[in-house]
Structures are given as structure tokens and as C-alpha cells.
Design an enzyme around this catalytic site. Structure first.
Site, short mmCIF file in Angstrom:
data_model
loop_
_atom_site.label_atom_id
_atom_site.label_comp_id
_atom_site.label_asym_id
_atom_site.label_seq_id
_atom_site.Cartn_x
_atom_site.Cartn_y
_atom_site.Cartn_z
N THR A 1 0.83 -1.23 0.00
CA THR A 1 0.00 0.00 0.00
C THR A 1 0.86 1.27 0.00
OG1 THR A 1 -0.32 -0.10 2.40
CG2 THR A 1 -2.08 -1.01 1.05
N GLN B 1 2.13 -13.15 -0.78
CA GLN B 1 0.82 -13.34 -1.43
C GLN B 1 0.65 -12.29 -2.53
OE1 GLN B 1 -2.27 -14.11 1.97
NE2 GLN B 1 -0.54 -13.04 2.86
N ASP C 1 2.86 -8.36 -7.37
CA ASP C 1 3.40 -7.13 -7.98
C ASP C 1 4.90 -7.18 -8.28
OD1 ASP C 1 4.57 -6.70 -5.41
OD2 ASP C 1 2.81 -5.58 -4.76
N HIS D 1 0.72 -16.59 -4.91
CA HIS D 1 -0.49 -16.30 -5.68
C HIS D 1 -0.19 -15.92 -7.12
CE1 HIS D 1 -2.92 -15.50 -1.73
NE2 HIS D 1 -2.67 -16.77 -1.92
N CYS E 1 -3.41 -25.35 -23.16
CA CYS E 1 -2.15 -26.11 -23.31
C CYS E 1 -1.10 -25.75 -22.24
CB CYS E 1 -1.56 -25.91 -24.70
SG CYS E 1 -0.82 -24.29 -24.97
N CYS F 1 -4.16 -17.93 -27.01
CA CYS F 1 -2.84 -18.54 -27.07
C CYS F 1 -2.38 -18.61 -28.53
CB CYS F 1 -2.93 -19.95 -26.49
SG CYS F 1 -1.43 -20.90 -26.62
N SER G 1 -3.92 -9.59 6.37
CA SER G 1 -5.02 -9.81 7.32
C SER G 1 -5.06 -11.27 7.78
CB SER G 1 -6.35 -9.44 6.66
OG SER G 1 -6.58 -10.27 5.53
P1 OAD Z 1 -5.66 -7.90 2.91
O1 OAD Z 1 -6.19 -6.68 2.23
O2 OAD Z 1 -6.63 -8.93 3.33
O3 OAD Z 1 -4.85 -7.45 4.21
C1 OAD Z 1 -3.90 -6.43 4.16
C2 OAD Z 1 -3.66 -5.97 5.60
O4 OAD Z 1 -2.62 -5.01 5.55
C3 OAD Z 1 -4.88 -5.30 6.22
O5 OAD Z 1 -5.13 -5.88 7.49
C4 OAD Z 1 -4.46 -3.83 6.38
O6 OAD Z 1 -4.92 -3.28 7.59
C5 OAD Z 1 -2.96 -3.95 6.43
N1 OAD Z 1 -2.23 -2.78 5.93
C6 OAD Z 1 -2.50 -2.01 4.85
N2 OAD Z 1 -1.57 -1.07 4.68
C7 OAD Z 1 -0.68 -1.22 5.70
C8 OAD Z 1 0.52 -0.54 6.09
N3 OAD Z 1 1.01 0.50 5.38
N4 OAD Z 1 1.17 -0.97 7.20
C9 OAD Z 1 0.69 -2.02 7.92
N5 OAD Z 1 -0.43 -2.69 7.61
C10 OAD Z 1 -1.10 -2.31 6.50
O7 OAD Z 1 -4.51 -8.48 1.96
P2 OAD Z 1 -3.82 -9.92 2.03
O8 OAD Z 1 -3.79 -10.44 3.42
O9 OAD Z 1 -2.57 -9.82 1.26
O10 OAD Z 1 -5.59 -13.15 -3.15
O11 OAD Z 1 -4.87 -10.76 1.21
C11 OAD Z 1 -4.58 -12.10 0.91
C12 OAD Z 1 -5.15 -12.45 -0.44
O12 OAD Z 1 -6.53 -12.09 -0.51
C13 OAD Z 1 -4.53 -11.68 -1.60
O13 OAD Z 1 -3.31 -12.23 -2.05
C14 OAD Z 1 -5.59 -11.79 -2.66
C15 OAD Z 1 -6.81 -11.53 -1.81
O14 OAD Z 1 -7.98 -12.08 -2.25
C16 OAD Z 1 -5.53 -13.35 -4.45
O15 OAD Z 1 -5.53 -12.45 -5.27
C17 OAD Z 1 -5.45 -14.80 -4.84
#
Ligand code: OAD
Length: 243
Positions: free
Chosen positions: A27, A99, A102, A117, A128, A148, A190
């Protein structure tokens, strides 16, 4: 702050510290997370990223993907990514399991990065299995799902959709690292999504100390040995400085 010193001490004493990162690490690079206050899933129905929905509406999902995810290709690593790369270079963490799709850990200099991911680098053929650089696939306008050039099948961004299995090798490597780790840090996630959110528990069961660094509560806070609430882009550089 005492917890920062405690984490630095743990890292100094550890033989294999592992970081699991999530969208919160990116972020500060301008990429929205999924479940935070400005999260993507508050604007877009996540069911549109289910694999069955993709097969039913591939053109629509490609356009959505380009609109929502492609800005990430322009993003730059931030101090959180750089601090993790520095910790690896200093021999204080042995891998980053991410996860995120990027590629910013690699661009920050992290060498051992496990992408659970998938990534934004490729598209994969659903018939294929051929893979193509996404930049090549996206040269023209996306009116419909790209095809493809080997077999004519529908291409899919090489990221994991809901309902799809994780890349086998990446998951095996991640589980092995969780088992071997003596310090496991979950950072900017999260911990709401399986199977990534089982890794901290695997590590903990094998005796690792569990550190959670996140600005909001996570699903696994009750299992953590140390919780640091705050911004990863501030906390990680301070930990790296203490090493
Ligand atoms: P989430 O959006 O679920 O969680 C991100 C966490 O980071 C949240 O709890 C925010 O509060 C926290 N956060 C945001 N900015 C922050 C900062 N600057 N400092 C500290 N904390 C911060 O994202 P993920 O846990 O990555 O899956 O989500 C897991 C998966 O769910 C992703 O990879 C994606 C999604 O569906 C796929 O695309 C397959």
C-alpha cells in the site's frame, strides 16, 4: 519501542527467519490492499475473480484485471520492501513468502521470494499451459480474452483466482520454510486467506516465534508471540536499523 528491539533480538539469534507478506506491504507503493478501509474488495465483488466466473466471462474479467491490477506494474518498491531485502542481505531472514503478485520484493533486491499467488509477469493458456509475458499479451487493446498463439486457447493472467489451487512448487517450498523457521513474521496481511494463513500456524506448531506486524487486527493475533501495530514502511526500516 520495546517490541521492535525484541524482534531485532529474535532475528539476531535466529537461524531461519521467514517473512510472509501481504497487500499491506505494497500500500505505501500506491497499490490498494483487499480488505483494508480502501480495499479492492470494498469496490469490486471478489466473486468476479472466481475461476468459474472467469471461464464464463473471460473478456470481462480480463478488462477488469487490466483496470484494477495493471497499475501495479508502474509501482516502485517502498521502504518496507527495501528493509526486507536489507534483512536478507544481512543474513537475518532466509526467505520472503509473498501473497502479492506485484514483483516489488524482487525489484527491491530480495533474492529468495516465493510467490504463492502467481505474478503479473505472465499469462498462461488455459488449454495447453503455455506461458507468455503479460506485456506481450497486452500489446493490443483488450476487447475480448486474449488467445494462445500456440493452440488458440483462452489465456488467463497467471495469478491465482479464487477456487484455483496454488502453484504446487511454491506451496511446497513455503510449507517447508514454515516448518524450518525459528522466527516467522506475518507482515501486512489480514491472514484471512487459506492456505497462506496456515503457514504461521505450521511454523508455530514446530516451535517458531510468531511475529505479526500489521496496522489492523488479523485473524491469527491470538497465536502471536509479538504483535506490532503500525505502518510496515516505518516499522521494518526501524527493525533493520536495530540489527
Ligand atoms: P488484505 O487486504 O486482506 O490485508 C492487508 C492488511 O494489511 C490489512 O489488514 C491492512 O490493515 C494492512 N495494511 C494495509 N496497509 C498497511 C501498512 N502501510 N502498514 C501495515 N499494515 C497495513 O490483503 P492480504 O492479506 O494480502 O488473493 O490478502 C490475501 C489475499 O486475498 C490476496 O493475495 C488476494 C486476496 O484475495 C488473491 O488475489 C489470490
Amino acid at each position: 519501542m520495546d517490541e521492535l528491539r525484541e524482534v531485532a533480538d529474535l532475528l539476531n539469534r535466529s537461524n531461519c527467519a521467514v517473512a510472509l507478506t501481504g497487500a499491506g506491504v505494497s500500500t505505501p507503493s500506491g497499490i490498494p490492499d483487499f480488505r483494508g478501509p480502501q480495499g479492492l474488495w470494498r469496490r469490486i465483488d471478489p466473486r468476479r475473480f472466481e475461476i468459474a466466473y472467469f471461464y464464463a466471462h473471460p473478456g470481462e474479467v480480463w478488462r477488469l484485471f487490466v483496470d484494477t491490477f495493471l497499475a501495479q506494474a508502474e509501482a516502485k518498491p517502498n521502504p518496507a520492501h527495501l528493509a526486507l531485502a536489507e534483512l536478507e542481505a544481512k543474513g537475518k531472514i532466509c526467505a520472503v513468502i509473498t501473497q502479492n503478485v506485484d514483483g516489488l520484493h524482487q525489484r527491491a533486491g530480495s533474492k529468495r521470494v516465493i510467490e504463492l499467488h502467481g505474478s503479473l509477469r505472465y499469462a498462461v493458456c488455459t488449454s495447453c499451459g503455455a506461458r507468455f509475458p503479460l506485456s506481450e499479451v497486452l500489446k493490443g487493446p483488450i476487447d475480448d480474452a486474449p488467445r494462445c498463439r500456440v493452440c488458440g486457447g483462452v489465456l488467463k493472467p497467471d495469478v491465482v483466482f479464487f477456487g484455483e489451487p496454488l502453484p504446487y512448487e511454491a506451496l511446497q517450498d513455503a510449507m517447508m520454510l514454515a516448518e524450518l523457521s525459528d522466527v516467522f513474521m506475518a507482515i501486512g496481511t489480514s491472514l484471512a486467506v487459506a492456505p497462506a494463513n496456515r503457514l504461521p500456524l505450521i511454523a508455530k506448531r514446530k516451535g517458531a516465534k510468531l511475529v505479526i506486524i500489521n496496522q489492523d487486527p488479523t485473524e491469527l493475533d491470538e497465536f502471536a508471540d509479538i504483535i506490532i501495530r503500525g505502518k510496515v514502511e516505518e516499522i521494518l526500516p526501524r527493525i533493520a536499523e536495530l540489527i
